[in-house]
Design an enzyme around this catalytic site. Sequence first.
Site, PDB file in Angstrom:
ATOM      1  N   GLY A 140      63.189 -54.632  -8.593  1.00  0.00           N
ATOM      2  CA  GLY A 140      63.253 -54.025  -7.276  1.00  0.00           C
ATOM      3  C   GLY A 140      62.453 -54.777  -6.239  1.00  0.00           C
TER       4      GLY A 140
ATOM      5  CB  THR B 296      67.959 -55.484 -11.584  1.00  0.00           C
ATOM      6  OG1 THR B 296      66.660 -56.082 -11.452  1.00  0.00           O
ATOM      7  CG2 THR B 296      68.181 -54.596 -10.390  1.00  0.00           C
TER       8      THR B 296
ATOM      9  CG  ASN C 158      69.299 -48.717  -7.151  1.00  0.00           C
ATOM     10  OD1 ASN C 158      68.401 -49.535  -6.964  1.00  0.00           O
ATOM     11  ND2 ASN C 158      69.362 -47.591  -6.489  1.00  0.00           N
TER      12      ASN C 158
END
Length: 555
Positions: free
Chosen positions: A452, A360, A380
């Site tokens: 993440g 990201t 993602n």
Amino acid sequence: MLATLLLLAGAVQAAQPGRAAVATPHPSATVAGLETLAQGGNAFDAAVAISAALAVAEPYGSGLGGGGFFLLRQAGEKPVYRFLDARERAPLAAHPRLYVRDGKVDPALSLDGPLAAAIPGLPAALADLAGHYGRLPLADSLTPAIRLARDGISVDRIYRERASWRLSSMRDDRETARLFLDDKGEVPEEFSLLRQPELANTLERMARYGKAGFYSGPTAEKMVEGVNAAGGIWSLRDLADYKTVERQPIRFPLADGRELIGAPPPSAGGIALAQSLAMLQELPWRKADRVQRTHYVVEVLRRAYRDRSLLGDPDFVAIPQTKLLDTDYLKKLASGIDVRRATPSSSLPPSPPLHEGEHTTHFAVIDKDGNAVAATLSINLPFGAAFTVPGTGVLLNDEMDDFATNPEGANAYGLAASQANAVGSGKRPLSSMSPTFIESDQEFTAFGTPGGSRIPSMVLLSVLEYLDGQPVSRWPAVARYHHQYLPDQIEHEPGAFSSSESAELQARGYSLKPLTRNYGNQQVLFWNKAKGSLEAASDPRGLGLSEVLEVEKMK
């Protein structure tokens, strides 16, 4: 690249910084933010400009085909905090068995191609930020990004690295290969020029028509036609119905008059950070040597990550937030930590972990009045679903993989599924994105990073550097390690621990997993109200640029 500028003490009153600061992971985005501030925009206008510029400069990390979380501080005698949820939504035709074929989950379906894509939220967020909080027209704040898309952006080493990871998937989609690879279908050479004229056109329609320029009319029609022709399940209603959601941020008191202001569900990060800091307040972490401090940090992370299966989209599932942040509950968790030995995760009540893509992006901005934004954006995996809608330049996300895609209890990575985060019509998948403020009468700080499921642990380590009184440049540079309950191991960057520290941690019962590369790309701000100073810092692992804008350069 790290750039940290310290302003002279005593230059401003405590109520306002008097100057502005920007920290982003890409120099072009930083310049876009500074340009917007210099034209009289506030932090919210700058956030629009930065987000749109990152959509052009970092197509591997965010974009109009993705979404994100925006943590807002509205300046005033008593600041007002808001949280704008622009997380993608599952298409209305989605259902729990969407990725099941012949009785088994096909993991490729939630990773590559249009069936992996949820309905984007970033375009709506940009329109809402400009319309509800900004000073400038949306068109003015989008101008830098439109210019970057038309004139081109130089391909850098991070672009090349991310593209190499997804090369096969990018080649599978003709439009993605045409736009983001070279004429031979290879990763472009460093310093070659990446032009995105179709994306410039899409941004121009947004500049002219606002949210409607993306979610209805020609752009929406092209999006639905392109997605469905390639096997997706979007409808015009999916786009027309998309709305950002304003939620109440997590607000959690810390020691010394500080308050954590963090991301609420569907982020799992704000609760995990609050829980971790609350447990650490019950432990002597400040006085501990490095191994002992690591022990405390890992044990609180183990317990905080265990609770994540209880979280999901609050519009669809009940979130036990009050219980999870209850002081007595957190003290009880802390009291169960053995001072010397690792707690095997198998000895704690089971809870499924979460898989997320790591790549990201994050930025932070504060204006001269004290308005501030910390935002984490995502598509993602690098380059998302590796599917670009023809005629739009919009590279779609693969955020559907952030749901628990296997209704029988395990996702494509062999991890147990959370029913609270199951695929569902119109749902938003759980995320770890954790834009974070900490504020007191004396200080204001902003934190955040991509990464993440490792995001909360990265932010926690940076916050501990701040609480420990370390220089701002140390906050995003601190060596990183991570534990998320399952798998029961400490992942860590190369060189994070010495050989003797590793041996001592193993003697305490920990399993260590050294990684082959560094991770994360943190951007931070620090306003010392008492001293009248303002600082910004970018992670040395990336190519980011942090700058402070002098008053005389602002309208």
